[in-house]
Design an enzyme around this catalytic site. Structure first.
Site, mmCIF file in Angstrom:
data_model
loop_
_atom_site.group_PDB
_atom_site.id
_atom_site.type_symbol
_atom_site.label_atom_id
_atom_site.label_comp_id
_atom_site.label_asym_id
_atom_site.label_seq_id
_atom_site.Cartn_x
_atom_site.Cartn_y
_atom_site.Cartn_z
ATOM 1 N N GLU A 197 -53.490 -8.769 7.544
ATOM 2 C CA GLU A 197 -52.574 -8.318 8.598
ATOM 3 C C GLU A 197 -51.300 -9.145 8.689
ATOM 4 O OE1 GLU A 197 -56.513 -7.607 11.172
ATOM 5 O OE2 GLU A 197 -54.677 -6.922 12.110
ATOM 6 N N ASP A 249 -57.542 -0.229 18.348
ATOM 7 C CA ASP A 249 -57.660 -1.398 17.495
ATOM 8 C C ASP A 249 -57.863 -2.607 18.407
ATOM 9 O OD1 ASP A 249 -55.866 -2.234 14.415
ATOM 10 O OD2 ASP A 249 -57.579 -3.184 15.393
HETATM 11 O O1 LIG Z 1 -61.855 -6.048 12.784
HETATM 12 C C1 LIG Z 1 -61.632 -4.967 13.652
HETATM 13 C C2 LIG Z 1 -60.179 -4.476 13.518
HETATM 14 C C3 LIG Z 1 -59.902 -3.839 12.140
HETATM 15 O O2 LIG Z 1 -60.776 -2.711 11.962
HETATM 16 C C4 LIG Z 1 -58.436 -3.366 12.095
HETATM 17 O O3 LIG Z 1 -58.144 -2.715 10.863
HETATM 18 C C5 LIG Z 1 -57.480 -4.540 12.207
HETATM 19 O O4 LIG Z 1 -56.191 -4.104 12.587
HETATM 20 C C6 LIG Z 1 -58.000 -5.594 13.127
HETATM 21 N N1 LIG Z 1 -57.380 -6.711 13.439
HETATM 22 C C7 LIG Z 1 -58.221 -7.420 14.183
HETATM 23 C C8 LIG Z 1 -57.896 -8.763 14.725
HETATM 24 N N2 LIG Z 1 -58.720 -9.651 13.945
HETATM 25 C C9 LIG Z 1 -59.163 -10.862 14.333
HETATM 26 C C10 LIG Z 1 -59.928 -11.613 13.435
HETATM 27 C C11 LIG Z 1 -60.389 -12.852 13.802
HETATM 28 C C12 LIG Z 1 -60.093 -13.347 15.051
HETATM 29 C C13 LIG Z 1 -59.313 -12.582 15.931
HETATM 30 C C14 LIG Z 1 -58.847 -11.338 15.582
HETATM 31 C C15 LIG Z 1 -59.408 -6.752 14.339
HETATM 32 N N3 LIG Z 1 -59.245 -5.598 13.678
#
Ligand SMILES: OC[C@@H]1[C@@H](O)[C@H](O)[C@@H](O)c2nc(CNc3ccccc3)cn21
Length: 608
Positions: free
Chosen positions: A496, A295
């Site tokens: 999340e 992840d």
């Molecule tokens: O988006 C990719 C993965 C996702 O597939 C997972 O289910 C999830 O746990 C997950 N969390 C993030 C962190 N997301 C994020 C969004 C915007 C800016 C920084 C981090 C990325 N991802």
């Protein structure tokens, strides 16, 4: 003559072996890296040969239109194909309830709303509709030039074990059997493998209409203590296998191409470095032949709460790869990762056999995906994004995803005057929830769609006056002559950890608004949420009907279909609706199980 790995008629495993044999250690290490689109430079793709690119939630090109996506990804692919061995990239995104990052795409109900069908008829539910949603999503994802979606999330949430968890809505339910049946969404995404398809081998039916799926988050993400995101799931191996691992059996049997490791721990051991579960169980016992991806910053988090720097980062990389990780969602520190991984292999800290196993799995998925033969997008698919057929499918899904409390419904359409009020009555963003356009979602007209208010207006008779106020005033309520009121309240979108909450009251004083309106007007309340929220007794006693709409997505007409009786309510609760947060966690089967509404509640429970 073509090198064997470029010969589309050669057996996949022969192509894998030939290409692997031609790769340097640095090229192998680069294939094991997934980088974010904002750092996918010519150097990263053409010179260093990164294996995969993703966009984090909310990260999108230009105006997020389909053509912006195909333009960006085809450009990246041209760079990748210009690398020494011309290995194409796989581009991955979170299309978790439709192609939710793309403006104009059909946004389906989030998983918790889809799980409401579990008891549409005795014991069964509606996997067929899930498969169709997967098919529609695959087409819209493919139309934007994307090869891979990080879905389905097959977390088994144990009655959403704890609605304080910010990812409850991404799961279908607490019942492993129910979640197992909903893995048909993976079949919709990838296609149905033939009966003689080798067990656990990655499968893709069509490079034009299907996309690679990703079962996530392996394993136990939905069972963490107190519903803390990325927390610790404390249970026996038997419970882990029988509850949380159960849906993976079906995904692997369906040829799921990838599995994403969970940020959570099992009895204190981080999944991202758990050799027993990633290698001995997933790849050994369960026979998974695709590849395991981490992840986001999953390697860095192995050093949490410290930030993984220098030798710590080496340690994290070593622990995770030796445990069986195949690809790292880095997503930004690509060159540092590359240097560190090469160093660790040359220093004998990670055996080359482990690197070869990981790259073999990655190349196997790339070959079966058809991306070598069809590396670029298909412009003939562009119009399929948000098409009418998909909107109607989402409409049907919304209709089937709602639960109602009592037969005050269906609402009459031929009345003189009705009141519609509440923060969520006229807001596409709020009704879509998280992972929509923005990572955490956002309120407002973020993408085309039909709000609940618009759907009500379309459904009532021409002679019916619809009075709308986001927050009904005293004066409006006092004017009277309302045949009934519809109060639409709920949560703001989140994703999340941002969604982890200990206070589950209805935001924006929703309960006060409900009580205010319902004290003088017959009232239907619609709750738009990703989990059960506090509904006080006096609220329940004051209102005439209650609908859990979950996070329905763009097609509000699906809700109106049931409100006005064009279709029956068929959903029953896939999760417990708690009475008070003091009860949590609250599971069907607990000795003191005293919810406001139990799992399975809904029409069936009310048939006199
Ligand atoms: O988006 C990719 C993965 C996702 O597939 C997972 O289910 C999830 O746990 C997950 N969390 C993030 C962190 N997301 C994020 C969004 C915007 C800016 C920084 C981090 C990325 N991802």
């Amino acid at each position: 003559a073509l090198p064997p790995y470029k010969d589309a008629s050669a057996p996949v495993e022969a192509r894998v072996r030939d290409l692997l044999a031609r790769m340097t250690l640095r090229e192998k290490a680069a294939q094991m890296a997934q980088i974010e689109r904002t750092v996918a430079s010519a150097r990263a793709l053409a010179e260093l040969g990164a294996g995969s690119v993703l966009n984090g939630g909310g990260s999108a090109p230009g105006d997020r239109s389909p053509a912006c996506w195909t333009g960006m990804i085809d450009g990246m692919q041209r760079l990748a194909l210009s690398s020494r061995l011309g290995v194409p990239i796989l581009y991955g995104t979170d299309a978790v309830h439709g192609h939710n990052n793309v403006y104009g795409a059909t946004v389906f109900p989030h998983n918790v709303g889809l799980g409401t069908w579990r008891r549409r008829s005795i014991g069964s539910m509606d996997p067929e509709l899930l498969r169709k949603i997967g098919e529609a999503t695959a087409l819209e994802v493919r139309a934007t030039g994307i090869h891979w979606t990080f879905a389905p999330c097959v977390a088994v949430t144990e009655v959403c074990r704890d609605p304080r968890w910010g990812r409850c809505y991404e799961s279908y339910s607490e019942d492993p059997e129910m979640v197992r049946s909903l893995t048909t969404s993976a079949t919709g995404l990838q296609g149905q493998p033939p009966a003689d398809h080798p067990h656990g081998y990655p499968f893709l039916a069509s490079v034009r209409e299907k996309v690679l799926a990703c079962a996530k988050h392996f394993v136990g993400d939905g069972g963490t203590d107190s519903g803390i995101n990325e927390g610790n799931t404390i249970c026996s191996y038997n419970d882990l296998e029988n509850i949380h691992m159960a849906p993976y059996l079906d995904c692997i049997a369906q040829g799921v191409a990838t599995v994403m490791a969970s940020h959570s721990q099992w009895n204190g051991e981080r999944l991202h470095s758990c050799r027993y579960l990633l290698t001995d169980v997933l790849k050994g016992k369960l026979g998974f032949k695709g590849f395991v991806i981490s992840d986001w910053e999953g390697i860095d988090k192995l050093c949490a709460p410290r930030v993984a720097q220098g030798s710590d980062y080496w340690y994290c990389i070593k622990q995770s790869f030796n445990a069986g990780m195949d690809m790292i969602m880095i997503p930004y520190r690509f060159e540092e990762f590359l240097e560190d991984l090469v160093f660790l292999v040359e220093a004998g800290e990670i055996p080359m056999s482990r690197i070869d196993d990981a790259v073999e799995r990655i190349l196997r998925v790339k070959f079966i995906s058809g991306v070598f033969e069809h590396p670029f997008s298909d412009p003939s698919l562009l119009d399929i994004v948000g098409c009418k057929e998909h909107q109607l499918l989402a409409h049907e899904a919304v209709r089937k995803s709602m639960n109602q409390k009592e037969p005050f419904l269906p609402l009459a359409t031929n009345v003189k005057r009705i009141l519609v009020t509440g923060t969520h009555a006229d807001d596409i963003g709020l009704q879509c929830g998280g992972w929509t356009i923005g990572w955490n979602g956002e309120s407002g007209k973020i993408t085309p769609g039909t709000s609940i208010l618009e759907a009500i207006k379309e459904s009532v008779g021409v002679q019916t006056e619809v009075v709308y106020e986001a927050c009904a005033t005293e004066a409006t309520i006092a004017t009277g002559q309302f045949s009934y009121a519809v109060v639409v309240v709920g949560e703001v979108p989140y994703a999340e950890t941002v969604g982890d909450r200990t206070d589950l009251s209805i935001p924006f004083n929703g309960s006060d608004l409900i009580t205010h309106v319902a004290s003088t007007i017959p009232t239907l309340v619609i709750v738009v949420s990703g989990r059960s929220l506090d509904i006080e007794t006096q609220v329940l006693e004051t209102i005439d009907a209650l609908v859990a709409a979950w996070l329905p997505g763009t097609e509000g007409m699906g809700i109106a279909d049931c409100l006005f009786g064009h279709h029956d309510f068929v959903g029953t609760l896939p999760v417990t609706w708690h009475r008070s947060v003091d009860q949590l966690p609250l599971n069907a089967g607990d000795a003191n199980y005293d919810p406001l509404f139990p799992v399975g509640y809904g029409l069936k429970m009310f048939e006199k």
